[in-house]
Enzyme design. Structure first.
Site, short mmCIF file in Angstrom:
data_model
loop_
_atom_site.label_atom_id
_atom_site.label_comp_id
_atom_site.label_asym_id
_atom_site.label_seq_id
_atom_site.Cartn_x
_atom_site.Cartn_y
_atom_site.Cartn_z
N ASN A 104 -10.60 -2.58 2.28
CA ASN A 104 -10.26 -2.64 0.86
C ASN A 104 -11.49 -2.29 0.03
O ASN A 104 -12.61 -2.25 0.56
CB ASN A 104 -9.79 -4.04 0.47
N HIS B 213 0.82 -1.23 0.00
CA HIS B 213 0.00 0.00 0.00
C HIS B 213 0.85 1.27 0.00
O HIS B 213 0.54 2.24 0.70
CB HIS B 213 -0.94 0.03 1.21
C1 HEM Z 1 -2.61 -11.15 7.56
C2 HEM Z 1 -3.14 -10.17 6.83
C3 HEM Z 1 -2.55 -8.82 6.68
C4 HEM Z 1 -1.36 -8.32 7.11
C5 HEM Z 1 -0.26 -9.03 7.91
C6 HEM Z 1 -1.28 -6.94 6.68
C7 HEM Z 1 -0.21 -6.10 6.90
C8 HEM Z 1 -0.10 -4.81 6.45
C9 HEM Z 1 1.03 -3.96 6.64
C10 HEM Z 1 2.32 -4.35 7.35
C11 HEM Z 1 0.75 -2.76 6.09
C12 HEM Z 1 1.64 -1.52 6.07
C13 HEM Z 1 1.30 -0.67 7.27
C14 HEM Z 1 2.20 0.52 7.46
O1 HEM Z 1 3.35 0.52 7.04
O2 HEM Z 1 1.71 1.51 8.08
C15 HEM Z 1 -0.58 -2.83 5.57
C16 HEM Z 1 -1.26 -1.80 4.98
C17 HEM Z 1 -2.59 -1.85 4.66
N1 HEM Z 1 -3.43 -2.94 4.71
FE1 HEM Z 1 -2.94 -4.76 5.33
N2 HEM Z 1 -2.43 -6.62 6.01
C18 HEM Z 1 -3.23 -7.73 5.97
C19 HEM Z 1 -4.48 -7.83 5.41
C20 HEM Z 1 -5.24 -6.76 4.99
C21 HEM Z 1 -6.65 -6.80 4.71
C22 HEM Z 1 -7.52 -8.04 4.81
C23 HEM Z 1 -7.03 -5.54 4.38
C24 HEM Z 1 -8.37 -4.99 4.03
C25 HEM Z 1 -9.51 -5.51 4.48
C26 HEM Z 1 -5.84 -4.70 4.45
C27 HEM Z 1 -5.81 -3.34 4.21
C28 HEM Z 1 -4.69 -2.56 4.31
C29 HEM Z 1 -4.67 -1.15 3.99
C30 HEM Z 1 -5.85 -0.30 3.53
C31 HEM Z 1 -3.36 -0.70 4.21
C32 HEM Z 1 -2.83 0.70 3.99
C33 HEM Z 1 -3.04 1.52 5.25
C34 HEM Z 1 -2.51 2.92 5.03
O3 HEM Z 1 -3.11 3.64 4.22
O4 HEM Z 1 -1.50 3.27 5.66
N3 HEM Z 1 -4.78 -5.47 4.82
N4 HEM Z 1 -1.09 -4.10 5.77
#
Ligand code: HEM
Length: 499
Positions: free
Chosen positions: A131, A58
Site C-alpha cells: 500500500n 482494489h
Molecule cells: C487480512 C488482510 C487482507 C485480506 C484478506 C486481503 C484480501 C484481498 C483480496 C481478496 C484482494 C483482491 C484480489 C483479487 O481479486 O485479485 C486484495 C487486493 C489487494 N490487496 Fe489486500 N487484503 C488484505 C490486506 C492487505 C494489505 C495489508 C495490503 C497492503 C499492504 C493489501 C494490498 C492489496 C492490494 C495492493 C490489492 C490489489 C492487488 C491488485 O492490484 O490486483 N491488502 N486484497
C-alpha cells in the site's frame, strides 16, 4: 476489398457480413431471428459475458510494465537471485489501485492506494502487494471483510456511509495510526507517479544456510511525494474521475518514465525478540532511527499495457508468490493474505489463472501436480506422471525446461523452530497503540498548515455521522492521540454540522 474479408468468427470461419444479422424478412421490413445465424448468436452471447468479477477490493486501477534493477550487493542478507548482482534487471508489472470504490469510481478519492507489483524473476514470480501507507487498519485478519464493508456502501441505502465507517473504527481503535495517515495529505496523492509504497508487513530475507533477517520494504518515488488538498481532489474527481490513470498513461507515452528507489529496513531475529514494538503488528512502524533504510534497487515503468483487460484486469497478485531468498513472516494478517489472494484469483479468473500470459512466469515451470481444470491452455504435461515419486521418466515437457532441472534451484527452508499454543487472537488496545500516532501528529505539525488540513479532512468525514454519541466517541479516539487534536476535530465537526 470489403473490410469483412479480414474478419472471421472465433472458430475461423468467414463472416457472411460482420455488421448485419441474418433474418427471415417479411414485406413490411420485419425480421425473425434464426438459430442458424451463428454470427449474431455468438456476438450477443460473448458480449453478455465480457465482464469478469470486479476485484472485491482494489477494483479501480492503472497498470504499466517496467523493470527492477538491483543496486549494490545484498548477498549478506538474502540469496534471492534477482538481487544477486549489482545492475541485474528483472521485468516488472505494476498495478496501482484505490481500495474501497468500484472500478468506475474517481481515482482521486481519499483512500489508501494499493500497489500490486509482479517481478518475473529467473526463479519464478515474486509479488509485492503493498500500500502507499506503511501501516494498516487491523492486526487480526478476520476483521478484514468487516473493515472493508464499513468503508464501502450501506447494505440498504447503497451509499457510502460515514456512520458505518466511524462506527467500525471506534469499535476497532487499533486502526488509529492508519486513520491519521489516511486523513493527512497522503490520503489524496496527486498521481501514482508521486506516491511511495510500503510493504507494511514484516517479511524475511533468507539465505541458503537457513539464516534470515526480518525486513520491511520501502519504495520511494523519484518524482517526489506530491498530494492534492481535499478541495483539489474533490474538484478533479468531478471533472476527470480517471485523472490518475490519464496522468501516468500519458507520462509513459511521452517517455517520461516514472521510477522509485527501493529500500529495506533490516532487523536481526535476535533484535526482534526484545524490540519495543511487536514486529508482526502492522499498525506499527520501525522508526528509521532504529533501523535505517538500505538501498537495494530501483524500479522504472517504461511501457503501457497493450490491452488493459489482458494485461491488468487479468493480472493476479499475491503475497504468496515468493522466490527463494524471500519469505513471509509470522504476521497473522500476512499469513491470512497468503490464502486470500490465490483464492480470489481462482474465483475471478479460474483455476488455471497462472497460465494467463500476464501472470505466467518467465522462469521455467514444471508443475505436473497441477493438472486439468477449466481453461487449461498448455499441453497439460502430456503423459508425464501426475503423482509424486514416480519411477517413470518425465517426457518432453520436462526436457524442454531450460536452465537445468527444478532440483537445481536454491530451495531451502529457514531454521525457525516454533513452540506455542492454539489460542484465539488477543488484541487488547493499550496506551502503546497511541504512541506512534502521537509521534506522527507531531511530524505532521512540522509542515505549515498540515495539521489544520487533517482536522478539516476529518471534520468533513465525521460530520456525516448522524449520532451525536458516535461522533463524540470519535473525538475521544482522536483525543487519545493528542488532546488538542481531539478538541479541534470536535469543534470543526460540530461547527460544520450546525451550518
Ligand atoms: C487480512 C488482510 C487482507 C485480506 C484478506 C486481503 C484480501 C484481498 C483480496 C481478496 C484482494 C483482491 C484480489 C483479487 O481479486 O485479485 C486484495 C487486493 C489487494 N490487496 Fe489486500 N487484503 C488484505 C490486506 C492487505 C494489505 C495489508 C495490503 C497492503 C499492504 C493489501 C494490498 C492489496 C492490494 C495492493 C490489492 C490489489 C492487488 C491488485 O492490484 O490486483 N491488502 N486484497
Amino acid at each position: 476489398m470489403s473490410a469483412d474479408k479480414y474478419y472471421t468468427l472465433a472458430e475461423g470461419c468467414p463472416f457472411a457480413s460482420s455488421s448485419t444479422a441474418v433474418l427471415m424478412r417479411n414485406r413490411q421490413g420485419g425480421g425473425l431471428g434464426l438459430l442458424q445465424d451463428t454470427q449474431l448468436i455468438e456476438t450477443l452471447a460473448h458480449f453478455s459475458r465480457e465482464r469478469i468479477p470486479e476485484r472485491v477490493v482494489h477494483a479501480k486501477a492503472i497498470g504499466a510494465y517496467g523493470e527492477f534493477e538491483a543496486i549494490g550487493d545484498c548477498s549478506d542478507i538474502t540469496s534471492a537471485s534477482f538481487l544477486k548482482k549489482d545492475g541485474k534487471k528483472t521485468p516488472v508489472l505494476l498495478r496501482v489501485s484505490t481500495v474501497g470504490p468500484e472500478s468506475g469510481s474517481a481515482d482521486t478519492s481519499r483512500d489508501v492506494h494499493g500497489w500490486g507489483m509482479k517481478m518475473y524473476t529467473d526463479e519464478g514470480n515474486l509479488d509485492w502487494v503493498f500500500n502507499n501507507t506503511p501501516v494498516f487498519f487491523i492486526r487480526d485478519p478476520i476483521k478484514f471483510p468487516s473493515m472493508n464493508r464499513s468503508h464501502k456502501r450501506h447494505p440498504k441505502s447503497h451509499l457510502p456511509d460515514a456512520n458505518m465507517f466511524w462506527d467500525f473504527h471506534v469499535g476497532n481503535p487499533e486502526g488509529i495510526h492508519q486513520l491519521l495517515v489516511l486523513f493527512s495529505d497522503r490520503g489524496t496523492p496527486q498521481s501514482v507517479r508521486f506516491l511511495n509504497s510500503y510493504s507494511g508487513h514484516t517479511y524475511k530475507f533468507t539465505k541458503e544456510d537457513g539464516s534470515f533477517k526480518y525486513i520491511k520494504i520501502h519504495m520511494k518515488t523519484c518524482q517526489g511525494v506530491k498530494n492534492f488538498t481535499q478541495e483539489e481532489a474533490t474538484k478533479i474527481a468531478g471533472e476527470d474521475p480517471d485523472y490518475m490513470i490519464r496522468d501516468m498513461f500519458e507520462a509513459i507515452e511521452r517517455e517520461e518514465y516514472p521510477s522509485w528507489n527501493v529500500f529495506v529496513q533490516v532487523m536481526d531475529p535476535s533484535e526482534a525478540e526484545n524490540y519495543k514494538w511487536n514486529i508482526f503488528d502492522m499498525t506499527k512502524v520501525w522508526p528509521h532511527t532504529d533501523f535505517p533504510l538500505r538501498k537495494i534497487g530501483k524500479m522504472t515503468l517504461n511501457r503501457n499495457p497493450g490491452n488493459y483487460f489482458a494485461d491488468i484486469e487479468q493480472a493476479a497478485f499475491s503475497p504468496s508468490n515468493m522466490v527463494p531468498g524471500f519469505s513471509a513472516s509470522a504476521d497473522p494478517v500476512l499469513q491470512a493474505r497468503l490464502f486470500a489472494y490465490p483464492d480470489a484469483a481462482r474465483y475471478r479468473l479460474g483455476v488455471n489463472y497462472q497460465q494467463i500470459p500476464t501472470n505466467a512466469a518467465k522462469a521455467p515451470v514444471y508443475c505436473p501436480f497441477q493438472r486439468d481444470g477449466k481453461m487449461r491452455m498448455d499441453g497439460n504435461y502430456g503423459g508425464d506422471p501426475n503423482y509424486v515419486n514416480s519411477s517413470l521418466q518425465p517426457t518432453k515437457f520436462y526436457q524442454e525446461i531450460k536452465g537445468g532441472s527444478p532440483q537445481s534451484l536454491s530451495l531451502h527452508t529457514e531454521h525457525e523452530q516454533w513452540v506455542g499454543e492454539v489460542t484465539t487472537f488477543t488484541s487488547h488496545i493499550t496506551d502503546d497503540d497511541f504512541v506512534q500516532p502521537a509521534a506522527l501528529w507531531e511530524v505532521i505539525g512540522r509542515e505549515p498548515g498540515h495539521q489544520d488540513r487533517v482536522i478539516a479532512n476529518l471534520a468533513g468525514s465525521i460530520s456525516g455521522v448522524k449520532s451525536s454519541k458516535l461522533r463524540h466517541e470519535v473525538y475521544t479516539l482522536f483525543s487519545h492521540v493528542n488532546q488538542d487534536l481531539g478538541t479541534k476535530v470536535m469543534k470543526a465537526t460540530e461547527a460544520a454540522i450546525k451550518h
